[in-house]
Scaffold this motif. Sequence first.
Motif, PDB file in Angstrom:
ATOM      1  N   PHE A  72       1.534  -5.204  22.867  1.00 56.84           N
ATOM      2  CA  PHE A  72       0.138  -5.028  23.268  1.00 56.84           C
ATOM      3  C   PHE A  72      -0.085  -3.637  23.870  1.00 56.84           C
ATOM      4  N   LEU A  73       0.800  -3.217  24.753  1.00 61.16           N
ATOM      5  CA  LEU A  73       0.677  -1.902  25.389  1.00 61.16           C
ATOM      6  C   LEU A  73       0.887  -0.779  24.365  1.00 61.16           C
ATOM      7  N   ILE A 130      -4.263  -3.667  15.209  1.00 60.35           N
ATOM      8  CA  ILE A 130      -3.448  -4.788  14.727  1.00 60.35           C
ATOM      9  C   ILE A 130      -2.395  -5.183  15.767  1.00 60.35           C
ATOM     10  N   LEU A 131      -1.720  -4.176  16.346  1.00 54.09           N
ATOM     11  CA  LEU A 131      -0.704  -4.458  17.357  1.00 54.09           C
ATOM     12  C   LEU A 131      -1.315  -5.081  18.613  1.00 54.09           C
ATOM     13  N   LEU A 132      -2.497  -4.606  18.996  1.00 54.31           N
ATOM     14  CA  LEU A 132      -3.198  -5.208  20.133  1.00 54.31           C
ATOM     15  C   LEU A 132      -3.450  -6.689  19.888  1.00 54.31           C
ATOM     16  N   ALA A 133      -3.947  -7.002  18.694  1.00 55.89           N
ATOM     17  CA  ALA A 133      -4.257  -8.395  18.353  1.00 55.89           C
ATOM     18  C   ALA A 133      -2.998  -9.256  18.334  1.00 55.89           C
ATOM     19  N   ILE A 134      -1.924  -8.716  17.726  1.00 55.53           N
ATOM     20  CA  ILE A 134      -0.663  -9.475  17.652  1.00 55.53           C
ATOM     21  C   ILE A 134      -0.084  -9.704  19.046  1.00 55.53           C
ATOM     22  N   GLY A 135      -0.063  -8.632  19.861  1.00 57.16           N
ATOM     23  CA  GLY A 135       0.475  -8.750  21.214  1.00 57.16           C
ATOM     24  C   GLY A 135      -0.297  -9.751  22.060  1.00 57.16           C
ATOM     25  N   PHE A 136      -1.616  -9.691  21.967  1.00 55.71           N
ATOM     26  CA  PHE A 136      -2.464 -10.617  22.729  1.00 55.71           C
ATOM     27  C   PHE A 136      -2.245 -12.055  22.271  1.00 55.71           C
ATOM     28  N   LEU A 137      -2.200 -12.233  20.939  1.00 55.51           N
ATOM     29  CA  LEU A 137      -2.001 -13.573  20.388  1.00 55.51           C
ATOM     30  C   LEU A 137      -0.638 -14.125  20.782  1.00 55.51           C
ATOM     31  N   GLY A 138       0.395 -13.264  20.729  1.00 56.57           N
ATOM     32  CA  GLY A 138       1.741 -13.706  21.097  1.00 56.57           C
ATOM     33  C   GLY A 138       1.849 -14.098  22.554  1.00 56.57           C
ATOM     34  N   CYS A 139       1.264 -13.281  23.441  1.00 60.50           N
ATOM     35  CA  CYS A 139       1.289 -13.590  24.877  1.00 60.50           C
ATOM     36  C   CYS A 139       0.570 -14.897  25.180  1.00 60.50           C
ATOM     37  N   MET A 158       1.655 -21.065  15.737  1.00 62.16           N
ATOM     38  CA  MET A 158       1.664 -21.068  14.274  1.00 62.16           C
ATOM     39  C   MET A 158       0.804 -19.929  13.725  1.00 62.16           C
ATOM     40  N   MET A 159      -0.303 -19.624  14.417  1.00 61.97           N
ATOM     41  CA  MET A 159      -1.161 -18.511  14.007  1.00 61.97           C
ATOM     42  C   MET A 159      -0.408 -17.190  14.149  1.00 61.97           C
ATOM     43  N   PHE A 160       0.306 -17.048  15.282  1.00 64.32           N
ATOM     44  CA  PHE A 160       1.108 -15.840  15.520  1.00 64.32           C
ATOM     45  C   PHE A 160       2.178 -15.699  14.440  1.00 64.32           C
ATOM     46  N   PHE A 161       2.883 -16.794  14.160  1.00 62.50           N
ATOM     47  CA  PHE A 161       3.924 -16.789  13.132  1.00 62.50           C
ATOM     48  C   PHE A 161       3.347 -16.381  11.778  1.00 62.50           C
ATOM     49  N   SER A 162       2.185 -16.933  11.428  1.00 61.27           N
ATOM     50  CA  SER A 162       1.562 -16.658  10.134  1.00 61.27           C
ATOM     51  C   SER A 162       1.146 -15.197  10.011  1.00 61.27           C
ATOM     52  N   VAL A 163       0.572 -14.640  11.099  1.00 63.71           N
ATOM     53  CA  VAL A 163       0.123 -13.243  11.082  1.00 63.71           C
ATOM     54  C   VAL A 163       1.314 -12.305  10.903  1.00 63.71           C
ATOM     55  N   VAL A 164       2.388 -12.540  11.677  1.00 63.17           N
ATOM     56  CA  VAL A 164       3.579 -11.688  11.577  1.00 63.17           C
ATOM     57  C   VAL A 164       4.208 -11.812  10.196  1.00 63.17           C
ATOM     58  N   LEU A 165       4.224 -13.032   9.643  1.00 63.84           N
ATOM     59  CA  LEU A 165       4.790 -13.253   8.308  1.00 63.84           C
ATOM     60  C   LEU A 165       3.993 -12.489   7.249  1.00 63.84           C
ATOM     61  N   ILE A 190       2.162  -9.801   7.702  1.00 68.23           N
ATOM     62  CA  ILE A 190       2.432  -8.366   7.886  1.00 68.23           C
ATOM     63  C   ILE A 190       3.808  -8.004   7.323  1.00 68.23           C
ATOM     64  N   PHE A 191       4.786  -8.866   7.565  1.00 61.95           N
ATOM     65  CA  PHE A 191       6.151  -8.640   7.072  1.00 61.95           C
ATOM     66  C   PHE A 191       6.166  -8.566   5.540  1.00 61.95           C
ATOM     67  N   ILE A 192       5.490  -9.509   4.899  1.00 61.36           N
ATOM     68  CA  ILE A 192       5.415  -9.523   3.432  1.00 61.36           C
ATOM     69  C   ILE A 192       4.671  -8.291   2.920  1.00 61.36           C
ATOM     70  N   ALA A 193       3.578  -7.926   3.614  1.00 57.24           N
ATOM     71  CA  ALA A 193       2.795  -6.754   3.206  1.00 57.24           C
ATOM     72  C   ALA A 193       3.627  -5.479   3.310  1.00 57.24           C
ATOM     73  N   GLU A 194       4.458  -5.388   4.353  1.00 53.62           N
ATOM     74  CA  GLU A 194       5.317  -4.206   4.528  1.00 53.62           C
ATOM     75  C   GLU A 194       6.350  -4.103   3.413  1.00 53.62           C
ATOM     76  N   ILE A 195       6.932  -5.242   3.044  1.00 57.78           N
ATOM     77  CA  ILE A 195       7.903  -5.247   1.948  1.00 57.78           C
ATOM     78  C   ILE A 195       7.225  -4.826   0.643  1.00 57.78           C
ATOM     79  N   ALA A 196       6.028  -5.379   0.401  1.00 57.78           N
ATOM     80  CA  ALA A 196       5.283  -5.025  -0.807  1.00 57.78           C
ATOM     81  C   ALA A 196       4.931  -3.540  -0.829  1.00 57.78           C
ATOM     82  N   ALA A 197       4.517  -3.009   0.336  1.00 58.29           N
ATOM     83  CA  ALA A 197       4.174  -1.586   0.431  1.00 58.29           C
ATOM     84  C   ALA A 197       5.392  -0.709   0.190  1.00 58.29           C
ATOM     85  N   ALA A 198       6.551  -1.133   0.711  1.00 56.19           N
ATOM     86  CA  ALA A 198       7.780  -0.367   0.515  1.00 56.19           C
ATOM     87  C   ALA A 198       8.175  -0.339  -0.960  1.00 56.19           C
TER      88      ALA A 198
END
Length: 244
Positions: A25-26, A72-81, A93-100, A102-110
């Motif tokens: 978040f910070l 995006i990081l602000l939203a993830i950090g807030f949701l995780g906390c 489950m929402m936090f898990f889904s969002v991170v998942l 993003i993880f898939i999108a990063e792999i696809a982008a790479a």
Amino acid sequence: LSPGEKMGCFTFIKVIMILFNLAIFLGGGTLLGVGIWVTVDVQSFLDIFGALSSSVLQVVNVSYFLIVIGAILLAIGFLGCCSAQKESQCLLMMFFSVVLIIFIAEIAAAVVALVYTSLAETLLTAVVTPVLKEKYGADKSLTHIWNVTMTEVHCCGLNNYTDFTDSPWHKEHNTYPESCSVRGSLPFACPHVCGCLLQGCFAQILKEIKTHAGVVGGVAAGIAALEIAAMVVAMYLYCRLDQK
């Protein structure tokens, strides 16, 4: 493990997740602030951080990139906390889904970046070249950033010096940017002399990325590991709450 030990382990993981997401978040807030700063007052940013900060400032519009990533990081950090603090299965489950996602999108982008480098160059050319032709020489901030970039990275335009053809600078001075030439020689005066005509910035930056591929890969692997760890912790807390 005894019920007390399980509870202690659960509390420890919960605290770790809160601290981890607080750091995210910070970090997101910092990136968002820097992105807004670059957008509003790019000159002071360059004055403080120097030429290094401009090396990809216009090739990749870093201000908007930082704003998007920061948000995006602000939203993830807030949701995780919140999900850990409130012990909410829905939020976890929402936090898990969002991170998942993003993880898939990063792999696809790479994969796309590795396989379709020429496509990336085509897209950048379609976006950046018209901006250079319309604003180089007329927009002081853009002109300054590109001049510093070309001087430090030793490149000219995105593809080559023709990116500046018919730009306000070219029309006013009837020549190309001085940064494009070597020792003051005009780039179109000796295009076949080795070292006289500088190559485009895209090729140079791509070369730098390939040179430091190990560092880039290490950072990417570290980020992926953190994302996997975050998903594992979120799922652990979710399952423990389900058992309760």
